[in-house]
Enzyme design. Structure first.
Site, PDB file in Angstrom:
ATOM      1  N   LYS A   1       0.845  -1.209   0.000  1.00 33.51           N
ATOM      2  CA  LYS A   1       0.000   0.000   0.000  1.00 33.51           C
ATOM      3  C   LYS A   1       0.878   1.257   0.000  1.00 33.51           C
ATOM      4  O   LYS A   1       2.038   1.225   0.418  1.00 33.51           O
ATOM      5  CB  LYS A   1      -0.932   0.037   1.212  1.00 33.51           C
ATOM      6  CG  LYS A   1      -0.245   0.053   2.596  1.00 33.51           C
ATOM      7  CD  LYS A   1       0.116   1.428   3.123  1.00 33.51           C
ATOM      8  CE  LYS A   1       0.884   1.351   4.430  1.00 33.51           C
ATOM      9  NZ  LYS A   1       1.664   2.523   4.762  1.00 33.51           N
TER      10      LYS A   1
ATOM     11  N   ASP B   1      -2.204  -1.881   9.841  1.00 35.55           N
ATOM     12  CA  ASP B   1      -2.369  -1.886   8.382  1.00 35.55           C
ATOM     13  C   ASP B   1      -2.912  -3.215   7.854  1.00 35.55           C
ATOM     14  O   ASP B   1      -3.069  -3.380   6.645  1.00 35.55           O
ATOM     15  CB  ASP B   1      -1.012  -1.640   7.700  1.00 35.55           C
ATOM     16  CG  ASP B   1      -0.438  -0.274   8.015  1.00 35.55           C
ATOM     17  OD1 ASP B   1      -1.221   0.657   8.278  1.00 35.55           O
ATOM     18  OD2 ASP B   1       0.798  -0.140   7.993  1.00 35.55           O
TER      19      ASP B   1
HETATM   20  O1  C5P Z   1       0.646  -1.288  13.876  1.00 30.53           O
HETATM   21  P1  C5P Z   1       2.071  -1.514  13.559  1.00 30.53           P
HETATM   22  O2  C5P Z   1       2.644  -2.682  14.303  1.00 30.53           O
HETATM   23  O3  C5P Z   1       2.379  -1.548  12.117  1.00 30.53           O
HETATM   24  O4  C5P Z   1       2.824  -0.219  14.135  1.00 30.53           O
HETATM   25  C1  C5P Z   1       4.209  -0.192  14.335  1.00 30.53           C
HETATM   26  C2  C5P Z   1       4.556   0.961  15.266  1.00 30.53           C
HETATM   27  O5  C5P Z   1       4.287   2.212  14.619  1.00 30.53           O
HETATM   28  C3  C5P Z   1       3.782   1.019  16.569  1.00 30.53           C
HETATM   29  O6  C5P Z   1       4.382   0.226  17.564  1.00 30.53           O
HETATM   30  C4  C5P Z   1       3.856   2.517  16.913  1.00 30.53           C
HETATM   31  O7  C5P Z   1       5.111   2.847  17.470  1.00 30.53           O
HETATM   32  C5  C5P Z   1       3.790   3.176  15.532  1.00 30.53           C
HETATM   33  N1  C5P Z   1       2.404   3.529  15.174  1.00 30.53           N
HETATM   34  C6  C5P Z   1       1.795   4.591  15.817  1.00 30.53           C
HETATM   35  N2  C5P Z   1       0.511   4.921  15.511  1.00 30.53           N
HETATM   36  C7  C5P Z   1      -0.177   4.223  14.576  1.00 30.53           C
HETATM   37  C8  C5P Z   1       0.427   3.155  13.894  1.00 30.53           C
HETATM   38  C9  C5P Z   1       1.731   2.830  14.223  1.00 30.53           C
HETATM   39  O8  C5P Z   1       2.414   5.260  16.657  1.00 30.53           O
HETATM   40  N3  C5P Z   1      -1.424   4.566  14.303  1.00 30.53           N
END
Ligand code: C5P
Length: 309
Positions: free
Chosen positions: A12, A139
């Protein structure tokens, strides 16, 4: 032969990414427009005596294959939630850049959920997949559906964007990935440095110009509205990305934006010819290490025939 299920899942880009307040759970409130593009990983799942992950492809060495692998965690969580699953072998044929801001890890988790749901006869229980996806990351829900969609909360709540048109992209990849948590932390640091409180900042939504560009399929207008709050933080951590963005615009892109937390820079171009021209210009001038061409929107995770069968 052991039955196996193969699922193809797209990368994406974020056409718009508004970062709102830092929440108590460590995530940021987001308002984003996700757009699935034709750069794919293939994930093949089959029953096995033990949980196992195998990653193939030029960047395979960058992906952890132990119990912290997101695809394995997705399979284990779905097994728990459904009470029907047993260990599987997950083979990931990786083409989506690792740590590139294109949600490759989330894509593999989404593909694994779909593959396991077929292997375990859970196809009627779509809610379970959505629940597992939302628990594991921000995501993954989008990788299940694909297309173009608005994402809110930390990214896991989706609403489809009804749009027209097929868009042509040139994706400029970097050799070295960027850590998503570091880029979000840099965003907070820059906000504090400006005297803003990252815990109370409002969440900006996409512009009405972007929504109307998507509705009418107007690539020129869309190119003007691409926007990402993580772009400046990514530039701070990787200053050369700013030069890359400028180079792409100078070589004729309709617009460009850092994808997610970067370092991939996504350029929107005018048709297949524009795509080839920009890809050649960026590589010949050495503005980019590596480029890929893709179109969007494309479907989310879907079953494909296994070539080994
Ligand atoms: O959700 P995902 O594991 O991909 O996110 C990785 C990191 O990115 C999270 O641990 C956080 O530090 C940051 N993040 C965030 N806010 C979001 C998505 C991700 O701060 N909405």
């Amino acid at each position: 032969m052991t039955p196996s299920v193969r699922v193809r899942v797209p990368a994406k880009v974020n056409l718009d990414l508004g970062v709102g307040p830092l929440r108590a759970d460590g995530y940021h409130e987001l308002s984003t427009v996700f757009h699935a593009v034709s750069l794919y990983d293939d994930v093949t799942v089959s029953a096995a005596p033990e949980w196992e992950v195998v990653v193939r492809g030029p960047e395979a060495h960058k992906v952890p294959v132990g119990s912290d692998n997101l695809a394995r965690r997705a399979a284990e969580l779905l097994a728990d939630l459904s009470g029907t699953g047993s260990p599987v072998r997950i083979v990931i044929d990786k083409d989506i850049p690792v740590a590139g801001g294109m949600a490759g890890g989330s894509a593999d988790a989404a593909a694994t959920l779909v593959a396991c749901s077929v292997l375990w006869d859970l196809e009627a229980e779509r809610d379970l997949l959505d629940e597992a996806a939302a628990q594991l990351g921000s995501d993954i829900n989008f990788a299940l559906v694909g297309g173009t969609a608005m994402g809110s909360s930390r990214g896991e709540l989706l609403a489809p964007v009804l749009g027209r048109g097929r868009y042509h992209w040139v994706l400029a990849l970097a050799d070295e990935g960027l850590s998503t948590p570091l880029v979000f932390a840099e965003c907070d640091r820059l906000r504090r440095a400006e005297g803003l409180d990252p815990m109370t900042i409002p969440t900006p939504g996409p512009s009405s110009e972007m929504m109307s560009a998507l509705r009418s399929g107007d690539a020129v207008a869309l190119g003007r509205c691409l926007r990402n709050d993580l772009e400046v933080p990514a530039f701070h951590l990787r200053p050369e990305l700013s030069d890359l963005l400028d180079a792409g615009l100078e070589y004729g892109a309709l617009g460009g934006v850092v994808s997610g937390s970067g370092p991939t820079v996504a350029f929107l171009v005018d048709g297949a010819e524009g795509q080839l021209d920009l890809a050649v210009a960026l590589t010949a001038s050495r503005a980019a290490d590596d480029v890929r061409r893709a179109t969007g929107p494309v479907h989310g995770a879907h079953v494909v025939p296994d070539p080994a069968l």
